[in-house]
Motif scaffolding. Structure first.
Motif, PDB file in Angstrom:
ATOM      1  N   ALA A 104      15.725  46.452  18.587  1.00 36.15           N
ATOM      2  CA  ALA A 104      16.117  47.771  19.109  1.00 36.15           C
ATOM      3  C   ALA A 104      15.328  48.907  18.454  1.00 36.15           C
ATOM      4  O   ALA A 104      14.846  49.810  19.147  1.00 36.15           O
ATOM      5  N   SER A 105      15.176  48.887  17.142  1.00 39.70           N
ATOM      6  CA  SER A 105      14.447  49.972  16.466  1.00 39.70           C
ATOM      7  C   SER A 105      12.972  49.973  16.871  1.00 39.70           C
ATOM      8  O   SER A 105      12.358  51.035  17.027  1.00 39.70           O
ATOM      9  N   ALA A 106      12.407  48.800  17.060  1.00 44.19           N
ATOM     10  CA  ALA A 106      11.006  48.702  17.485  1.00 44.19           C
ATOM     11  C   ALA A 106      10.854  49.199  18.926  1.00 44.19           C
ATOM     12  O   ALA A 106       9.843  49.822  19.267  1.00 44.19           O
ATOM     13  N   ARG A 107      11.855  48.949  19.749  1.00 43.15           N
ATOM     14  CA  ARG A 107      11.830  49.417  21.142  1.00 43.15           C
ATOM     15  C   ARG A 107      11.737  50.947  21.182  1.00 43.15           C
ATOM     16  O   ARG A 107      10.965  51.515  21.946  1.00 43.15           O
ATOM     17  N   ASP A 108      12.524  51.618  20.325  1.00 40.30           N
ATOM     18  CA  ASP A 108      12.497  53.077  20.283  1.00 40.30           C
ATOM     19  C   ASP A 108      11.137  53.606  19.834  1.00 40.30           C
ATOM     20  O   ASP A 108      10.624  54.576  20.390  1.00 40.30           O
ATOM     21  N   ARG A 109      10.541  52.970  18.819  1.00 40.37           N
ATOM     22  CA  ARG A 109       9.207  53.385  18.341  1.00 40.37           C
ATOM     23  C   ARG A 109       8.152  53.172  19.416  1.00 40.37           C
ATOM     24  O   ARG A 109       7.273  54.013  19.609  1.00 40.37           O
ATOM     25  N   LEU A 110       8.218  52.047  20.143  1.00 41.84           N
ATOM     26  CA  LEU A 110       7.264  51.786  21.220  1.00 41.84           C
ATOM     27  C   LEU A 110       7.413  52.809  22.350  1.00 41.84           C
ATOM     28  O   LEU A 110       6.419  53.307  22.891  1.00 41.84           O
ATOM     29  N   ALA A 111       8.647  53.103  22.714  1.00 38.39           N
ATOM     30  CA  ALA A 111       8.876  54.084  23.776  1.00 38.39           C
ATOM     31  C   ALA A 111       8.285  55.435  23.382  1.00 38.39           C
ATOM     32  O   ALA A 111       7.640  56.103  24.202  1.00 38.39           O
ATOM     33  N   GLN A 112       8.465  55.829  22.124  1.00 39.06           N
ATOM     34  CA  GLN A 112       7.894  57.091  21.660  1.00 39.06           C
ATOM     35  C   GLN A 112       6.374  57.043  21.690  1.00 39.06           C
ATOM     36  O   GLN A 112       5.725  58.019  22.064  1.00 39.06           O
ATOM     37  N   PHE A 113       5.786  55.894  21.339  1.00 40.28           N
ATOM     38  CA  PHE A 113       4.332  55.734  21.400  1.00 40.28           C
ATOM     39  C   PHE A 113       3.828  55.981  22.827  1.00 40.28           C
ATOM     40  O   PHE A 113       2.876  56.723  23.040  1.00 40.28           O
ATOM     41  N   PHE A 114       4.468  55.373  23.822  1.00 39.87           N
ATOM     42  CA  PHE A 114       4.030  55.537  25.206  1.00 39.87           C
ATOM     43  C   PHE A 114       4.247  56.963  25.714  1.00 39.87           C
ATOM     44  O   PHE A 114       3.435  57.476  26.479  1.00 39.87           O
ATOM     45  N   ARG A 115       5.310  57.630  25.266  1.00 41.59           N
ATOM     46  CA  ARG A 115       5.517  59.023  25.664  1.00 41.59           C
ATOM     47  C   ARG A 115       4.448  59.928  25.046  1.00 41.59           C
ATOM     48  O   ARG A 115       3.981  60.868  25.685  1.00 41.59           O
ATOM     49  N   ASP A 116       4.044  59.653  23.812  1.00 40.71           N
ATOM     50  CA  ASP A 116       3.075  60.497  23.104  1.00 40.71           C
ATOM     51  C   ASP A 116       1.633  60.243  23.524  1.00 40.71           C
ATOM     52  O   ASP A 116       0.824  61.163  23.529  1.00 40.71           O
ATOM     53  N   THR A 117       1.300  59.011  23.865  1.00 40.47           N
ATOM     54  CA  THR A 117      -0.092  58.642  24.143  1.00 40.47           C
ATOM     55  C   THR A 117      -0.594  59.250  25.445  1.00 40.47           C
ATOM     56  O   THR A 117      -1.712  59.736  25.518  1.00 40.47           O
ATOM     57  N   GLN A 118       0.190  59.195  26.483  1.00 37.57           N
ATOM     58  CA  GLN A 118      -0.116  59.777  27.776  1.00 37.57           C
ATOM     59  C   GLN A 118      -1.474  59.375  28.343  1.00 37.57           C
ATOM     60  O   GLN A 118      -2.239  60.217  28.807  1.00 37.57           O
ATOM     61  N   ALA A 119      -1.774  58.103  28.325  1.00 35.04           N
ATOM     62  CA  ALA A 119      -2.970  57.597  29.002  1.00 35.04           C
ATOM     63  C   ALA A 119      -2.678  57.546  30.501  1.00 35.04           C
ATOM     64  O   ALA A 119      -1.520  57.634  30.924  1.00 35.04           O
ATOM     65  N   ILE A 120      -3.718  57.379  31.298  1.00 37.20           N
ATOM     66  CA  ILE A 120      -3.530  57.269  32.749  1.00 37.20           C
ATOM     67  C   ILE A 120      -2.799  55.978  33.077  1.00 37.20           C
ATOM     68  O   ILE A 120      -1.906  55.941  33.905  1.00 37.20           O
ATOM     69  N   SER A 121      -3.187  54.891  32.411  1.00 38.25           N
ATOM     70  CA  SER A 121      -2.492  53.620  32.565  1.00 38.25           C
ATOM     71  C   SER A 121      -2.782  52.753  31.353  1.00 38.25           C
ATOM     72  O   SER A 121      -3.614  53.102  30.512  1.00 38.25           O
ATOM     73  N   TYR A 122      -2.094  51.621  31.285  1.00 41.35           N
ATOM     74  CA  TYR A 122      -2.193  50.736  30.125  1.00 41.35           C
ATOM     75  C   TYR A 122      -2.395  49.295  30.574  1.00 41.35           C
ATOM     76  O   TYR A 122      -1.866  48.876  31.595  1.00 41.35           O
ATOM     77  N   THR A 123      -3.127  48.547  29.771  1.00 40.26           N
ATOM     78  CA  THR A 123      -3.188  47.096  29.895  1.00 40.26           C
ATOM     79  C   THR A 123      -2.561  46.546  28.619  1.00 40.26           C
ATOM     80  O   THR A 123      -2.942  46.946  27.513  1.00 40.26           O
ATOM     81  N   ILE A 124      -1.611  45.653  28.771  1.00 40.84           N
ATOM     82  CA  ILE A 124      -0.884  45.084  27.639  1.00 40.84           C
ATOM     83  C   ILE A 124      -1.310  43.628  27.505  1.00 40.84           C
ATOM     84  O   ILE A 124      -1.220  42.863  28.462  1.00 40.84           O
ATOM     85  N   VAL A 125      -1.781  43.238  26.301  1.00 45.98           N
ATOM     86  CA  VAL A 125      -2.349  41.905  26.091  1.00 45.98           C
ATOM     87  C   VAL A 125      -1.670  41.239  24.889  1.00 45.98           C
ATOM     88  O   VAL A 125      -1.727  41.752  23.769  1.00 45.98           O
ATOM     89  N   GLY A 126      -1.050  40.072  25.133  1.00 46.96           N
ATOM     90  CA  GLY A 126      -0.366  39.336  24.073  1.00 46.96           C
ATOM     91  C   GLY A 126      -1.231  38.234  23.484  1.00 46.96           C
ATOM     92  O   GLY A 126      -2.033  37.618  24.182  1.00 46.96           O
ATOM     93  N   HIS A 127      -1.050  37.997  22.159  1.00 50.06           N
ATOM     94  CA  HIS A 127      -1.786  36.958  21.425  1.00 50.06           C
ATOM     95  C   HIS A 127      -0.825  36.251  20.461  1.00 50.06           C
ATOM     96  O   HIS A 127       0.170  36.837  20.033  1.00 50.06           O
ATOM     97  N   THR A 128      -1.144  35.024  20.106  1.00 52.97           N
ATOM     98  CA  THR A 128      -0.343  34.271  19.144  1.00 52.97           C
ATOM     99  C   THR A 128      -1.261  33.622  18.112  1.00 52.97           C
ATOM    100  O   THR A 128      -2.478  33.648  18.242  1.00 52.97           O
ATOM    101  N   ASP A 129      -0.637  32.989  17.112  1.00 50.27           N
ATOM    102  CA  ASP A 129      -1.413  32.140  16.210  1.00 50.27           C
ATOM    103  C   ASP A 129      -1.505  30.755  16.855  1.00 50.27           C
ATOM    104  O   ASP A 129      -1.109  30.567  18.003  1.00 50.27           O
ATOM    105  N   SER A 130      -2.003  29.763  16.124  1.00 50.96           N
ATOM    106  CA  SER A 130      -2.263  28.447  16.729  1.00 50.96           C
ATOM    107  C   SER A 130      -1.227  27.382  16.382  1.00 50.96           C
ATOM    108  O   SER A 130      -1.471  26.201  16.579  1.00 50.96           O
ATOM    109  N   ARG A 131      -0.058  27.784  15.881  1.00 52.88           N
ATOM    110  CA  ARG A 131       0.899  26.783  15.404  1.00 52.88           C
ATOM    111  C   ARG A 131       1.545  25.938  16.495  1.00 52.88           C
ATOM    112  O   ARG A 131       1.911  24.809  16.247  1.00 52.88           O
TER     113      ARG A 131
END
Length: 192
Positions: A104-131
């Protein structure tokens, strides 16, 4: 009477917004013929979107598609927007192990990031380790990227694309705990 070729037409309107529009219409017609079009039943839905390469497109209700950008190269190819890496979500801090649910706390920080950044659009890319297995990592990285994209969308941000690469694009070596921690991430690309 002289034959009007696409090269002649391009030369007549070169350098203007009309050139970009006519080239976009031609590209849109070819695109629509390929079967890749926005269709609801048998009806086209007028819309505007940004593709994963940063090109802005429009499609009208008759199925004609074109580029929104009036800028073209000398060869008549649309010049699209550029993306830059504007944020990295450390998945160890934002997600529980093997989970795609954001704290929940991370969700609020992310939402604030997207409100502040104001790019035209975003590409979201996920990565993991190899375990884990490649299949599992591909799924987990995509689910985490979709969770971040959902937060972005909740702020009104435009999402161009969501991708999951699993362990296939490591940032560091997976031979150390520190390297694996760096590889567990969700990257946010801003299109400007």
């Amino acid at each position: 009477m002289a034959k009007l070729t696409s090269e002649t037409l391009h030369g007549l309107v070169k350098g203007s917004a009309v050139a970009a529009l006519s080239l976009g219409l031609a590209a849109g017609a070819a695109f629509a013929q390929s079967g890749d079009r926005i269709v609801s039943g048998e009806r086209y839905i007028p819309t505007i979107w940004v593709d994963p390469d940063g090109c802005e497109h429009w499609v009208m209700d008759d199925g004609v598609e074109g580029y929104m950008s009036p800028h073209v190269s000398r060869q008549g190819i649309p010049v699209c927007r550029e993306a830059n890496l504007c944020g990295v979500v450390n998945t160890d801090q934002h997600f529980a192990t093997d989970s795609a649910r954001i704290h929940a706390s991370a969700r609020d920080r992310l939402a604030q990031f997207f409100r502040d950044t104001q790019a035209i659009s975003y590409t979201i890319v996920g990565h993991t380790d190899s375990r884990a297995s490649d299949e599992y990592n591909m799924d987990l990285s995509l689910r985490r990227a979709n969770s971040v994209a959902a937060v972005a969308a909740s702020t009104g941000a435009q999402i161009a694309d969501v991708r999951g690469y699993g362990e296939r694009m490591p940032k560091a070596s997976n031979n150390t705990a520190g390297g694996m921690a760096q590889n567990r991430r969700v990257e946010i690309l801003c299109w400007r």
